[in-house]
Design an enzyme around this catalytic site. Structure first.
Site, short mmCIF file in Angstrom:
data_model
loop_
_atom_site.label_atom_id
_atom_site.label_comp_id
_atom_site.label_asym_id
_atom_site.label_seq_id
_atom_site.Cartn_x
_atom_site.Cartn_y
_atom_site.Cartn_z
N GLY A 117 1.12 -1.49 -0.15
CA GLY A 117 -0.34 0.17 0.33
C GLY A 117 0.64 1.68 -0.02
CG ASN B 131 -1.29 3.39 -3.69
OD1 ASN B 131 -1.22 2.04 -2.50
ND2 ASN B 131 -2.34 3.63 -3.77
N GLY C 284 -0.63 7.88 1.12
CA GLY C 284 -0.82 8.33 2.48
C GLY C 284 0.41 7.91 3.82
N GLY D 178 2.25 4.95 4.20
CA GLY D 178 2.67 3.77 2.89
C GLY D 178 4.05 5.03 1.99
CB SER E 165 -4.93 1.09 14.66
OG SER E 165 -5.49 2.01 14.82
CE1 TYR F 235 -7.56 0.41 10.26
CE2 TYR F 235 -8.53 1.15 12.94
CZ TYR F 235 -7.85 1.85 11.38
OH TYR F 235 -6.39 1.96 11.82
N1 LIG Z 1 -4.05 7.13 9.23
C1 LIG Z 1 -3.52 7.17 11.28
O1 LIG Z 1 -4.10 7.97 11.42
C2 LIG Z 1 -3.56 5.54 11.04
C3 LIG Z 1 -3.61 5.86 12.51
C4 LIG Z 1 -3.21 4.00 12.79
C5 LIG Z 1 -2.70 3.05 11.84
N2 LIG Z 1 -3.20 3.25 10.83
C6 LIG Z 1 -2.92 2.55 9.60
O2 LIG Z 1 -1.64 2.96 8.80
C7 LIG Z 1 -1.79 2.24 7.43
C8 LIG Z 1 -1.79 2.82 6.86
O3 LIG Z 1 -3.50 4.00 7.04
P1 LIG Z 1 -3.25 5.78 5.94
O4 LIG Z 1 -4.06 6.55 7.34
O5 LIG Z 1 -1.96 5.69 5.48
O6 LIG Z 1 -4.06 4.70 4.68
P2 LIG Z 1 -4.60 4.89 3.41
O7 LIG Z 1 -4.20 6.19 2.96
O8 LIG Z 1 -6.20 4.67 3.37
O9 LIG Z 1 -4.19 4.10 2.49
C9 LIG Z 1 -3.80 2.65 2.55
C10 LIG Z 1 -2.53 2.03 1.90
O10 LIG Z 1 -3.62 0.38 1.92
C11 LIG Z 1 -3.82 0.27 0.38
N3 LIG Z 1 -4.77 -0.60 0.25
C12 LIG Z 1 -5.93 -0.95 0.81
N4 LIG Z 1 -6.84 -1.89 -0.27
C13 LIG Z 1 -5.99 -3.30 -0.12
C14 LIG Z 1 -5.46 -3.88 -1.17
N5 LIG Z 1 -6.84 -4.46 -1.27
N6 LIG Z 1 -4.29 -4.41 -1.17
C15 LIG Z 1 -3.27 -3.82 -2.02
N7 LIG Z 1 -3.39 -2.84 -0.58
C16 LIG Z 1 -4.35 -1.72 -0.34
C17 LIG Z 1 -3.93 1.35 0.25
O11 LIG Z 1 -3.84 1.40 -2.07
P3 LIG Z 1 -5.49 1.68 -2.64
O12 LIG Z 1 -4.65 3.28 -3.06
O13 LIG Z 1 -5.49 1.68 -3.95
O14 LIG Z 1 -6.97 2.03 -1.81
C18 LIG Z 1 -3.36 2.62 0.46
O15 LIG Z 1 -2.03 2.66 -1.10
C19 LIG Z 1 -2.98 1.23 7.75
O16 LIG Z 1 -2.93 -0.14 8.29
C20 LIG Z 1 -3.75 1.54 8.55
O17 LIG Z 1 -4.66 0.87 9.36
C21 LIG Z 1 -3.50 4.61 10.37
#
Ligand SMILES: NC(=O)c1ccc[n+]([C@@H]2O[C@H](COP(=O)([O-])OP(=O)(O)OC[C@H]3O[C@@H](n4cnc5c(N)ncnc54)[C@H](OP(=O)(O)O)[C@@H]3O)[C@@H](O)[C@H]2O)c1
Length: 307
Positions: free
Chosen positions: A20, A22, A24, A26, A150, A175
């Site tokens: 992932g 691409n 956020g 990641g 998380s 979640y």
């Molecule tokens: N942001 C926060 O405050 C926060 C807090 C706690 C934990 N986290 C954890 O940190 C990680 C990243 O979060 P984020 O906020 O950066 O989320 P995000 O911006 O929604 O990015 C999620 C990434 O995961 C990819 N993804 C989703 N389903 C997938 C699949 N089936 N196969 C491959 N890739 C997939 C998405 O790809 P697409 O672009 O194709 O959808 C995107 O690249 C997650 O594991 C989340 O639970 C985040």
């Protein structure tokens, strides 16, 4: 030890794979590691988004070594193909398990194998990927698996008697439960690696509360509208951008002093520089880890090559 996200150790010669990558957290993990000199592999499900992220890193980081590779963590064929490709590589220094479904559906949905979709995306695909790619990590000195947990783990529970939430689905339970399972997997993986005398370390981290409206705009990667910016900025006191959220997995990849017993997260819990904190008892518990493991093996149809 204090950590300065602006003064990262040199990462030339290391290869880091980010699921992932691409968007956020990641994406910014990849950008920051590329800036430190690492060879970054973004494993993404959408080829156009993947190419946009690669182009953005090349634009923003002079001389970046970055490439994209396909991965849908809910598709076993795609997972196995990536694992096979990693086994062909000379080295894999870190595998960052970041892909995640952060806005679960209101109604319970399943993947093509009948597994609940949030669990499948946030845990099962990564479990299968690590199981299959482990030899590539094993032959790289001091390799790491970094699992994104998380803070939601503090506000939920893991239902081992109904892991797939067939009887009790709500989007929040899906979640928070998936993130407890992800953390429990990460800690249990480290215990099993230690017991097997492996040189690989499994680290669990969390990025606090990181929102896209507080994140710098990056063409093709992060382009929130004015309303989103405004709404997210109202929460500025307790949130940060995903570029800062990425500081945590970046430290987990690069800091030679962290161990599998640590739990890195932002200093002010939801925001700030990465420091060591305390994971919830439910995710740390060896008993929970031991009970969860065979459930993950069964649901992902993948035996894990560690006793
Ligand atoms: N942001 C926060 O405050 C926060 C807090 C706690 C934990 N986290 C954890 O940190 C990680 C990243 O979060 P984020 O906020 O950066 O989320 P995000 O911006 O929604 O990015 C999620 C990434 O995961 C990819 N993804 C989703 N389903 C997938 C699949 N089936 N196969 C491959 N890739 C997939 C998405 O790809 P697409 O672009 O194709 O959808 C995107 O690249 C997650 O594991 C989340 O639970 C985040």
């Amino acid at each position: 030890m204090a950590w300065d996200p602006a003064g990262l150790p040199d990462a030339h010669g290391r290869t880091v794979v980010i699921t992932g990558g691409n968007a956020g957290v990641g994406y910014f993990t990849g950008e920051q590691l590329a800036r430190a000199g690492a060879h970054v592999v973004l494993a993404c499900r959408d080829p156009e988004h993947a190419e946009a992220a690669v182009a953005a890193i090349r634009r923003r980081v002079r001389g970046a070594r970055v490439e994209a590779t396909p991965l849908d963590v809910t598709d076993r064929g795609s997972i196995d193909a990536l694992a096979d490709a990693l086994l062909e590589r000379e080295r894999v220094d870190a595998l960052v398990l970041n892909a995640g479904m952060v806005h679960p559906p209101r109604e319970r949905r399943t993947d093509r194998y009948g597994n609940e979709l949030v669990l499948s995306t946030n845990v099962l695909g990564h479990f299968r990927l690590v199981a299959r790619a482990l030899p590539a990590l094993e032959r790289t000195e001091r390799a790491r698996v970094v699992t994104l947990g998380s803070l939601a783990t503090r506000l939920g529970s893991l239902r081992l008697d109904d892991l797939q939430l067939e009887r009790s689905y709500t989007s929040w339970r899906a979640y928070s439960g998936s993130k407890i399972a992800a953390q429990a997997f990460g800690f249990e993986l480290d215990r099993r690696l230690r017991a097997a005398g492996s040189g690989v370390t499994s680290l669990v981290v969390h990025p606090g509360y990181s929102t896209s409206g507080r994140t710098p705009g990056v063409r093709g990667v992060n382009q929130p509208g004015r309303v989103k910016r405004f709404a997210d900025n109202l929460q500025a006191a307790w949130t940060q951008g995903k570029d800062h959220g990425a500081w945590v997995p970046v430290r987990a990849v690069l800091d030679p002093t962290v161990t599998g017993a640590d739990y890195l997260g932002p200093a002010a819990l939801t925001k700030g520089v990465p420091v060591n904190g305390r994971a919830t008892r439910s995710s740390r518990s060896p008993r929970t880890g031991a009970r969860l493991w065979p459930l993950l093996e069964a649901a992902s149809d993948q035996e894990f090559p560690l006793p």
